[in-house]
Design a protein around this motif. Sequence first.
Motif, mmCIF file in Angstrom:
data_model
loop_
_atom_site.group_PDB
_atom_site.id
_atom_site.type_symbol
_atom_site.label_atom_id
_atom_site.label_comp_id
_atom_site.label_asym_id
_atom_site.label_seq_id
_atom_site.Cartn_x
_atom_site.Cartn_y
_atom_site.Cartn_z
ATOM 1 N N ALA A 54 2.882 1.196 6.740
ATOM 2 C CA ALA A 54 2.470 1.566 8.092
ATOM 3 C C ALA A 54 2.314 0.328 8.961
ATOM 4 O O ALA A 54 1.944 0.413 10.119
ATOM 5 N N SER A 55 2.604 -0.846 8.394
ATOM 6 C CA SER A 55 2.575 -2.066 9.193
ATOM 7 C C SER A 55 3.827 -2.904 8.979
ATOM 8 O O SER A 55 3.914 -4.025 9.465
ATOM 9 N N ASN A 56 4.817 -2.328 8.301
ATOM 10 C CA ASN A 56 6.046 -3.083 8.066
ATOM 11 C C ASN A 56 7.208 -2.603 8.921
ATOM 12 O O ASN A 56 7.754 -3.438 9.669
ATOM 13 N N ASP A 57 7.656 -1.396 8.955
ATOM 14 C CA ASP A 57 7.218 -0.156 8.328
ATOM 15 C C ASP A 57 8.218 0.266 7.243
ATOM 16 O O ASP A 57 8.674 1.396 7.214
ATOM 17 N N ALA A 58 8.585 -0.669 6.393
ATOM 18 C CA ALA A 58 9.573 -0.417 5.355
ATOM 19 C C ALA A 58 9.062 -0.959 4.026
ATOM 20 O O ALA A 58 8.044 -1.633 3.966
ATOM 21 N N SER A 59 9.803 -0.674 2.967
ATOM 22 C CA SER A 59 9.478 -1.178 1.624
ATOM 23 C C SER A 59 10.743 -1.810 1.058
ATOM 24 O O SER A 59 11.290 -1.339 0.063
ATOM 25 N N ASN A 60 11.216 -2.861 1.697
ATOM 26 C CA ASN A 60 12.518 -3.439 1.355
ATOM 27 C C ASN A 60 12.358 -4.926 1.077
ATOM 28 O O ASN A 60 12.123 -5.720 1.983
ATOM 29 N N MET A 61 12.498 -5.315 -0.195
ATOM 30 C CA MET A 61 12.199 -6.692 -0.575
ATOM 31 C C MET A 61 13.280 -7.692 -0.182
ATOM 32 O O MET A 61 12.968 -8.839 0.142
ATOM 33 N N ILE A 62 14.541 -7.290 -0.183
ATOM 34 C CA ILE A 62 15.567 -8.260 0.203
ATOM 35 C C ILE A 62 15.476 -8.553 1.704
ATOM 36 O O ILE A 62 15.661 -9.696 2.142
ATOM 37 N N HIS A 106 0.891 -1.167 0.000
ATOM 38 C CA HIS A 106 0.000 0.000 0.000
ATOM 39 C C HIS A 106 0.925 1.212 0.000
ATOM 40 O O HIS A 106 1.369 1.673 1.053
ATOM 41 N N PHE A 107 1.234 1.722 -1.176
ATOM 42 C CA PHE A 107 2.240 2.780 -1.307
ATOM 43 C C PHE A 107 1.923 3.995 -0.440
ATOM 44 O O PHE A 107 2.816 4.619 0.143
ATOM 45 N N TYR A 108 0.642 4.359 -0.372
ATOM 46 C CA TYR A 108 0.265 5.588 0.345
ATOM 47 C C TYR A 108 0.657 5.545 1.817
ATOM 48 O O TYR A 108 0.812 6.582 2.464
ATOM 49 N N GLN A 109 0.842 4.348 2.354
ATOM 50 C CA GLN A 109 1.104 4.231 3.786
ATOM 51 C C GLN A 109 2.519 4.653 4.198
ATOM 52 O O GLN A 109 2.808 4.713 5.395
ATOM 53 N N THR A 110 3.371 4.972 3.251
ATOM 54 C CA THR A 110 4.675 5.530 3.647
ATOM 55 C C THR A 110 4.500 6.837 4.410
ATOM 56 O O THR A 110 5.426 7.279 5.114
ATOM 57 N N ALA A 130 7.890 5.002 -1.896
ATOM 58 C CA ALA A 130 7.754 3.541 -1.871
ATOM 59 C C ALA A 130 8.509 2.897 -3.025
ATOM 60 O O ALA A 130 9.253 1.913 -2.838
ATOM 61 N N LEU A 131 8.340 3.427 -4.224
ATOM 62 C CA LEU A 131 9.008 2.856 -5.396
ATOM 63 C C LEU A 131 10.523 2.972 -5.299
ATOM 64 O O LEU A 131 11.250 2.021 -5.623
ATOM 65 N N ALA A 132 11.005 4.130 -4.865
ATOM 66 C CA ALA A 132 12.448 4.313 -4.745
ATOM 67 C C ALA A 132 13.039 3.346 -3.728
ATOM 68 O O ALA A 132 14.093 2.732 -3.954
ATOM 69 N N GLU A 133 12.355 3.194 -2.602
ATOM 70 C CA GLU A 133 12.839 2.284 -1.566
ATOM 71 C C GLU A 133 12.849 0.846 -2.069
ATOM 72 O O GLU A 133 13.810 0.095 -1.834
ATOM 73 N N LEU A 134 11.794 0.454 -2.762
ATOM 74 C CA LEU A 134 11.735 -0.883 -3.339
ATOM 75 C C LEU A 134 12.851 -1.102 -4.344
ATOM 76 O O LEU A 134 13.559 -2.117 -4.311
ATOM 77 N N LEU A 135 13.005 -0.168 -5.256
ATOM 78 C CA LEU A 135 14.023 -0.286 -6.304
ATOM 79 C C LEU A 135 15.416 -0.430 -5.707
ATOM 80 O O LEU A 135 16.212 -1.281 -6.139
ATOM 81 N N ALA A 192 3.942 7.668 -11.782
ATOM 82 C CA ALA A 192 5.121 7.500 -10.926
ATOM 83 C C ALA A 192 5.886 6.228 -11.270
ATOM 84 O O ALA A 192 7.125 6.216 -11.283
ATOM 85 N N VAL A 193 5.174 5.152 -11.554
ATOM 86 C CA VAL A 193 5.826 3.892 -11.930
ATOM 87 C C VAL A 193 6.623 4.070 -13.215
ATOM 88 O O VAL A 193 7.789 3.644 -13.312
ATOM 89 N N ARG A 194 6.019 4.686 -14.191
ATOM 90 C CA ARG A 194 6.709 4.890 -15.466
ATOM 91 C C ARG A 194 7.933 5.789 -15.305
ATOM 92 O O ARG A 194 8.982 5.545 -15.907
ATOM 93 N N ALA A 195 7.804 6.819 -14.491
ATOM 94 C CA ALA A 195 8.935 7.718 -14.264
ATOM 95 C C ALA A 195 10.086 7.013 -13.562
ATOM 96 O O ALA A 195 11.264 7.310 -13.828
ATOM 97 N N MET A 196 9.783 6.069 -12.675
ATOM 98 C CA MET A 196 10.827 5.354 -11.942
ATOM 99 C C MET A 196 11.437 4.231 -12.779
ATOM 100 O O MET A 196 12.485 3.699 -12.443
#
Length: 448
Positions: free
Chosen positions: A323-331, A66-70, A109-114, A142-146
């Motif tokens: 807001a329940s992780n609270d990160a966006s890190n796949m590794i 949920h990207f908005y939750q950052t 969210a996208l930058a952190e994931l990438l 935003a996805v296309r820009a990233m």
Amino acid sequence: MTPLWIKNPLGIFTANDLDAGGGLVVSDSGTIIELVPSGGQPSVPCAVFDASAHVVLPGLINTHHHFYQTLTRAWGPVANAPLFPWLQNLYPVWARLTPRSLELAVQVALAELLLSGCTTAADHHYLFPDGMEDAIDIEVAAVRAMGMRATLTRGSMTLGEDDGGLPPRTTVQSPEAILADSERLIRQYHETGDGAVVQIALAPCSPFSVTKEIMAESAAMAERFDVRLHTHLAETIDEEDFCRSMFGLRTVDYLESVGWLGSRTWLGHGIHFNDDEIARLGAAGTAVAHCPTSNMRLASGTARVLELEAAGVPVGLGVDGSASNDASNMILEARQALYLQRLRYGASVPVERALGWATRGSAAVLGRSDIGQLAPGMQADLALFKPDELRFSGSHDPVAALLLCGADRADRVMVGGSWRVVDGAIPGLDVAGLIAEHSAAARKLVAG
């Protein structure tokens, strides 16, 4: 342009049984055209990227977010709350979302994931208060820009608190508005075939925030347009109790009653299934996005991942909302998945299995056969990690070290043959400026 040889990596995980010890070759069109065996050479002339200091993985794939939750990470009033109180306190805050705050949240969210090695992400966006009708359009841009890939799900909430649901009235929409916008988004943005950048799925939020009618109508639309279906299911015991009280059904029975028990569907969390339900999900080919960090943070429970897979359920990983992780890190999510499943099943759960959930498994969850593994014909989506920090000193198996020693940042990331992360940074992205503006928007959102 000539093909690029990612040459002689320090370590490589292909998510299959193919030998790529000598690296792989990427075409100028952005696909993998050859795997080079250990000690081998490419069969075509190539430019060279020396990967001798890197561990190479398929680009990681995030199946639930949920990207908005950052904008509401580590918010004090819900720092120690389980799911339902957590939601009830956050819904009024999220109802104040604006187009610009969403845009900033998605960029973060996208930058952190990438930067964590993620090349494809699924986002579940279900908040459309007044003024936010173009939320998915904002995400697409935003996805296309990233330069990433995404499955963007058009979420929905119709069951407000005055109707027995959890969301406040200001966050729910009419079925007519939801279905009209869903059709618009599919027609305008959904791409098919190999190399798709943006795909659209339909995603009523959860059993406790939508009616049976919108679930059934979403399933019919997904069938008509051949897109996927997504929702939260069996995340907590409270949800199970709600389904019994509201619908007189357990969660999987409810899923079947609205036409969702099939291979088009993937479920966020999928924790509280009994043996019979696991068998039914497997027989139907319904997939599960395992979200270990969020499940631990909210004390929701532990998904029975090995049993789900044994029954034929495709399983991938999701970081869930920030807001329940609270990160966006796949590794790091793959590391959490490894350890949580070892806690349930024992220390013999292999590192490679957890990496498989984050790659090939997640691709299957999203219904994609062109990403998630390294093989000829696949998209050249790659994550390269450089295990040269203090935490890796003394490590011996470079692939295992990524999870066991806690890698948290990729050095290089490629999407469709193009470098999107170089030397641990996203070219052209003003990270400091983004943090400053995003942080200010987060403070404003919470303050009201």
